[in-house]
Design a protein around this motif. Sequence first.
Motif, PDB file in Angstrom:
ATOM      1  N   ILE A 158       0.863  -1.189   0.000  1.00 22.11           N
ATOM      2  CA  ILE A 158       0.000   0.000   0.000  1.00 22.11           C
ATOM      3  C   ILE A 158       0.897   1.237   0.000  1.00 22.11           C
ATOM      4  CG2 ILE A 158      -1.828   1.235   1.239  1.00 22.11           C
ATOM      5  CD1 ILE A 158      -2.729  -1.434   2.392  1.00 22.11           C
ATOM      6  N   ASN A 162       3.283  10.330  -3.313  1.00 25.64           N
ATOM      7  CA  ASN A 162       4.368  11.210  -3.786  1.00 25.64           C
ATOM      8  C   ASN A 162       5.222  10.608  -4.910  1.00 25.64           C
ATOM      9  OD1 ASN A 162       5.421   9.463  -1.853  1.00 25.64           O
ATOM     10  ND2 ASN A 162       6.751  10.997  -0.905  1.00 25.64           N
ATOM     11  N   ASN A 167       7.935   4.055  -5.302  1.00 22.69           N
ATOM     12  CA  ASN A 167       7.595   3.469  -4.013  1.00 22.69           C
ATOM     13  C   ASN A 167       7.071   2.044  -4.187  1.00 22.69           C
ATOM     14  OD1 ASN A 167       6.103   3.084  -1.363  1.00 22.69           O
ATOM     15  ND2 ASN A 167       7.186   5.025  -1.080  1.00 22.69           N
ATOM     16  N   PRO A 186      -2.196   1.277  -5.015  1.00 23.65           N
ATOM     17  CA  PRO A 186      -1.587   2.612  -5.090  1.00 23.65           C
ATOM     18  C   PRO A 186      -2.466   3.672  -4.429  1.00 23.65           C
ATOM     19  CG  PRO A 186      -2.171   1.772  -7.296  1.00 23.65           C
ATOM     20  CD  PRO A 186      -2.748   0.825  -6.298  1.00 23.65           C
ATOM     21  N   PRO A 188      -4.892   6.830  -4.113  1.00 22.77           N
ATOM     22  CA  PRO A 188      -6.000   7.189  -5.003  1.00 22.77           C
ATOM     23  C   PRO A 188      -5.688   8.373  -5.918  1.00 22.77           C
ATOM     24  CG  PRO A 188      -6.468   7.843  -2.726  1.00 22.77           C
ATOM     25  CD  PRO A 188      -5.239   7.001  -2.690  1.00 22.77           C
ATOM     26  N   SER A 217     -10.971   5.074  -4.850  1.00 28.07           N
ATOM     27  CA  SER A 217     -10.830   6.481  -4.475  1.00 28.07           C
ATOM     28  C   SER A 217     -10.829   6.699  -2.969  1.00 28.07           C
ATOM     29  CB  SER A 217     -11.965   7.296  -5.097  1.00 28.07           C
ATOM     30  OG  SER A 217     -13.194   6.843  -4.574  1.00 28.07           O
ATOM     31  N   PHE A 235       3.465  -1.033   4.075  1.00 30.00           N
ATOM     32  CA  PHE A 235       2.739   0.230   3.927  1.00 30.00           C
ATOM     33  C   PHE A 235       3.702   1.402   4.004  1.00 30.00           C
ATOM     34  CE2 PHE A 235       0.892   3.898   6.206  1.00 30.00           C
ATOM     35  CZ  PHE A 235      -0.107   4.263   5.317  1.00 30.00           C
ATOM     36  N   GLY A 237       3.163   5.578   4.166  1.00 31.69           N
ATOM     37  CA  GLY A 237       2.160   6.638   4.208  1.00 31.69           C
ATOM     38  C   GLY A 237       2.193   7.339   5.543  1.00 31.69           C
ATOM     39  N   SER A 238       1.068   7.902   5.922  1.00 28.83           N
ATOM     40  CA  SER A 238       1.048   8.734   7.120  1.00 28.83           C
ATOM     41  C   SER A 238       0.988   7.881   8.388  1.00 28.83           C
ATOM     42  CB  SER A 238      -0.155   9.671   7.056  1.00 28.83           C
ATOM     43  OG  SER A 238      -1.336   8.907   7.013  1.00 28.83           O
ATOM     44  N   GLU A 259       6.455   2.341   6.847  1.00 30.24           N
ATOM     45  CA  GLU A 259       7.317   3.513   6.638  1.00 30.24           C
ATOM     46  C   GLU A 259       6.412   4.725   6.682  1.00 30.24           C
ATOM     47  OE1 GLU A 259       9.910   2.649   3.272  1.00 30.24           O
ATOM     48  OE2 GLU A 259      10.941   1.430   4.755  1.00 30.24           O
ATOM     49  N   CYS A 293       9.070  12.386   2.642  1.00 28.84           N
ATOM     50  CA  CYS A 293       9.056  12.106   4.081  1.00 28.84           C
ATOM     51  C   CYS A 293      10.396  12.368   4.745  1.00 28.84           C
ATOM     52  CB  CYS A 293       8.646  10.657   4.294  1.00 28.84           C
ATOM     53  SG  CYS A 293       9.621   9.523   3.294  1.00 28.84           S
ATOM     54  N   LEU A 419      12.574   9.679  11.458  1.00 27.42           N
ATOM     55  CA  LEU A 419      12.824   9.045  10.161  1.00 27.42           C
ATOM     56  C   LEU A 419      14.200   9.393   9.595  1.00 27.42           C
ATOM     57  CD1 LEU A 419      11.720   7.211   7.974  1.00 27.42           C
ATOM     58  CD2 LEU A 419      10.726   9.209   6.862  1.00 27.42           C
TER      59      LEU A 419
HETATM   60  P1  NAP Z   1      -1.815   8.283   3.453  1.00 22.97           P
HETATM   61  O1  NAP Z   1      -2.948   9.209   3.398  1.00 22.97           O
HETATM   62  O2  NAP Z   1      -1.451   7.650   4.748  1.00 22.97           O
HETATM   63  O3  NAP Z   1      -2.133   7.149   2.368  1.00 22.97           O
HETATM   64  C1  NAP Z   1      -1.205   6.168   2.002  1.00 22.97           C
HETATM   65  C2  NAP Z   1      -1.939   4.982   1.421  1.00 22.97           C
HETATM   66  O4  NAP Z   1      -2.740   4.343   2.424  1.00 22.97           O
HETATM   67  C3  NAP Z   1      -2.890   5.334   0.301  1.00 22.97           C
HETATM   68  O5  NAP Z   1      -2.803   4.323  -0.675  1.00 22.97           O
HETATM   69  C4  NAP Z   1      -4.220   5.338   1.014  1.00 22.97           C
HETATM   70  O6  NAP Z   1      -5.283   5.179   0.139  1.00 22.97           O
HETATM   71  C5  NAP Z   1      -4.055   4.158   1.950  1.00 22.97           C
HETATM   72  N1  NAP Z   1      -4.978   4.102   3.093  1.00 22.97           N
HETATM   73  C6  NAP Z   1      -5.601   5.114   3.748  1.00 22.97           C
HETATM   74  N2  NAP Z   1      -6.337   4.632   4.788  1.00 22.97           N
HETATM   75  C7  NAP Z   1      -6.160   3.294   4.795  1.00 22.97           C
HETATM   76  C8  NAP Z   1      -6.625   2.235   5.646  1.00 22.97           C
HETATM   77  N3  NAP Z   1      -7.417   2.469   6.700  1.00 22.97           N
HETATM   78  N4  NAP Z   1      -6.227   0.976   5.373  1.00 22.97           N
HETATM   79  C9  NAP Z   1      -5.404   0.725   4.344  1.00 22.97           C
HETATM   80  N5  NAP Z   1      -4.939   1.671   3.502  1.00 22.97           N
HETATM   81  C10 NAP Z   1      -5.305   2.942   3.725  1.00 22.97           C
HETATM   82  O7  NAP Z   1      -0.482   8.978   2.927  1.00 22.97           O
HETATM   83  P2  NAP Z   1      -0.311   9.950   1.672  1.00 22.97           P
HETATM   84  O8  NAP Z   1      -1.073  11.200   1.966  1.00 22.97           O
HETATM   85  O9  NAP Z   1      -0.563   9.225   0.414  1.00 22.97           O
HETATM   86  O10 NAP Z   1       1.263  10.219   1.725  1.00 22.97           O
HETATM   87  C11 NAP Z   1       1.850  11.154   2.570  1.00 22.97           C
HETATM   88  C12 NAP Z   1       2.366  10.507   3.839  1.00 22.97           C
HETATM   89  O11 NAP Z   1       3.227   9.434   3.523  1.00 22.97           O
HETATM   90  C13 NAP Z   1       3.199  11.439   4.698  1.00 22.97           C
HETATM   91  O12 NAP Z   1       2.848  11.254   6.035  1.00 22.97           O
HETATM   92  C14 NAP Z   1       4.621  10.984   4.442  1.00 22.97           C
HETATM   93  O13 NAP Z   1       5.530  11.281   5.462  1.00 22.97           O
HETATM   94  C15 NAP Z   1       4.433   9.516   4.274  1.00 22.97           C
HETATM   95  N6  NAP Z   1       5.551   8.933   3.525  1.00 22.97           N
HETATM   96  C16 NAP Z   1       6.453   8.166   4.197  1.00 22.97           C
HETATM   97  C17 NAP Z   1       7.535   7.613   3.525  1.00 22.97           C
HETATM   98  C18 NAP Z   1       8.547   6.743   4.247  1.00 22.97           C
HETATM   99  O14 NAP Z   1       9.277   6.040   3.578  1.00 22.97           O
HETATM  100  N7  NAP Z   1       8.612   6.766   5.554  1.00 22.97           N
HETATM  101  C19 NAP Z   1       7.684   7.840   2.146  1.00 22.97           C
HETATM  102  C20 NAP Z   1       6.746   8.629   1.496  1.00 22.97           C
HETATM  103  C21 NAP Z   1       5.673   9.155   2.195  1.00 22.97           C
HETATM  104  P3  NAP Z   1      -6.678   5.971   0.406  1.00 22.97           P
HETATM  105  O15 NAP Z   1      -6.343   7.404   0.615  1.00 22.97           O
HETATM  106  O16 NAP Z   1      -7.530   5.684  -0.777  1.00 22.97           O
HETATM  107  O17 NAP Z   1      -7.280   5.376   1.628  1.00 22.97           O
END
Ligand code: NAP
Length: 486
Positions: A158, A162, A167, A186, A188, A217, A235, A237-238, A259, A293, A419
């Motif tokens: 997941i 960015n 990724n 990926p 949305p 979406s 995973f 993301g945030s 991550e 990030c 991080l």
């Molecule tokens: P995000 O809102 O957390 O979403 C990431 C992924 O998770 C999306 O595919 C999203 O799809 C999915 N998702 C959301 N809720 C979910 C759930 N309950 N269960 C399973 N999947 C779910 O992050 P973003 O806004 O795309 O990216 C920005 C964040 O990523 C920042 O916090 C950044 O620091 C972090 N990041 C970290 C790294 C690292 O390597 N540490 C690298 C890049 C980015 P949906 O929105 O459709 O739910």
Amino acid sequence: MLSDQTFRLFVDGSWVDGAKGSYAVVNPATEQVVAEAPEAGVDQVGDAVAAARAAFPAWSRRSAAERGELLRRLADAFEKRIPDLVPLVQAETGATMRVAKTLQVTQCALRFRRYAQLANEDHDIALPPAVMPNTPLAKGGLIGALAARQPVGVVACITPYNFPLTNMAGKVAPALATGNTVVVKPAPQDPLAVIRFAEAAEESGLPPGVFNVVTGSGAETGQALVEADIDMVSFTGSTPVGQRIGETAGRDMKRLLLELGGKGAAVVFDDADLGSAVAGIGSTWSFHSGQICTAPTRVIAHRSIHDELVAKLAGYAGYLKVGDPLADDTVVGPVITKTQRDRVEALLESGRQDGAEVVVGGARPQTESGYYVAPTLLTGVKNEWRVAQEEFFGPVVVVEVFDDEDEAVALANGSPFGLYDYVWTGDASRGYRVARQLRSGNVGINTVQRNNEAPFGGFKMSGVGRDGGVFGLHAYSELQSIVWPS
Ligand code: NAP
Ligand code: MG
């Protein structure tokens, strides 16, 4: 619409329409629709997981060299598509051309090539024989053992918005190399190039079910995937979403690689090369609009160089051209969505309310369309303020002041995240000493450059586990001990 191509889910080696129709993917610079992406139904997520489950035994039993060869063919098939993929990924992410061509696309191919190569190496660990005494359990003797790396099983990958292709590659390449099968979900906002990537997977001859892509979406698709019969969630993301995934995955003991967010401290000492520090810190503005990030977003400056550093950073930020990402001289493109711009602006406003000084930026750039944030520099920031504690994920840098080394370390560590931190100093032993005290998964001394073979991941709320280089192979495997008598 930029693209008249149809985008479908890739499940069990077949192209299928989203059961719930489709949704529009929007170009963050033009606000025009790039194309429609499929809206998967929960049952289709289940189909993808079932296909990955069915494909696992045969795929995991292939030799690593055979899997490596398929990854190499996949990289070849992907590279043929680069001329088509660059405009697509550029349009859906809003990346500048420089970023679109390099980190968005080329880096994806490199990751597959690297893991194709690593698949050919033996990653099991042979242990020296141990002399074991007679016990009530078993006869003593010289007992041999091997720590063998076994694939985890079906991995849900997941990813955030960015760097959609790169990724994905950072997860899929090591996962497939070690014999896992995958379902990719990926973000949305920009799933289109990843769907195109699946065409390369098909062409390369990967068996059906080994690699699947589902899109949607809203959070439902990802949530259904995490709850399904998978063995591991990888995973990126945030942090709040990572926490939810961890709670769900814990119920069935699903393996986790998380991550998450970051708030990179950049400690700048009085003996630092300020030109180097400014170029490094300035990457928060100049590289993908700060949507990274690992960015050094939180400067911790020694009092004696603070004013000079701020003046130099202000000069640098003021010089960067904001606007159309397709223009050659543009350095700062848009952020991904209106929602994201609104988030950044709201956090900036909280900084103003707390008493930060806006040295550069702060106002929304005047453009005909697009979700732009001007490169912004906030000074006089206290570590407990929201602007120092929360992620902007946009082109914003905050500056705090310190007087001695211990205070610098305490400020840098005074964050829920851990991080990527940075130290700028002319004294190598101080750089190393401070790095060892930082509670952060990665530390750059006098550079924001990476070493792709080094382990990557976070301390504290920035995640669990490591990937990168050979550590990526470890992340997608379970250690199995095999023991025998001599
Ligand atoms: P995000 O809102 O957390 O979403 C990431 C992924 O998770 C999306 O595919 C999203 O799809 C999915 N998702 C959301 N809720 C979910 C759930 N309950 N269960 C399973 N999947 C779910 O992050 P973003 O806004 O795309 O990216 C920005 C964040 O990523 C920042 O916090 C950044 O620091 C972090 N990041 C970290 C790294 C690292 O390597 N540490 C690298 C890049 C980015 P949906 O929105 O459709 O739910
Ligand atoms: Mg999201």
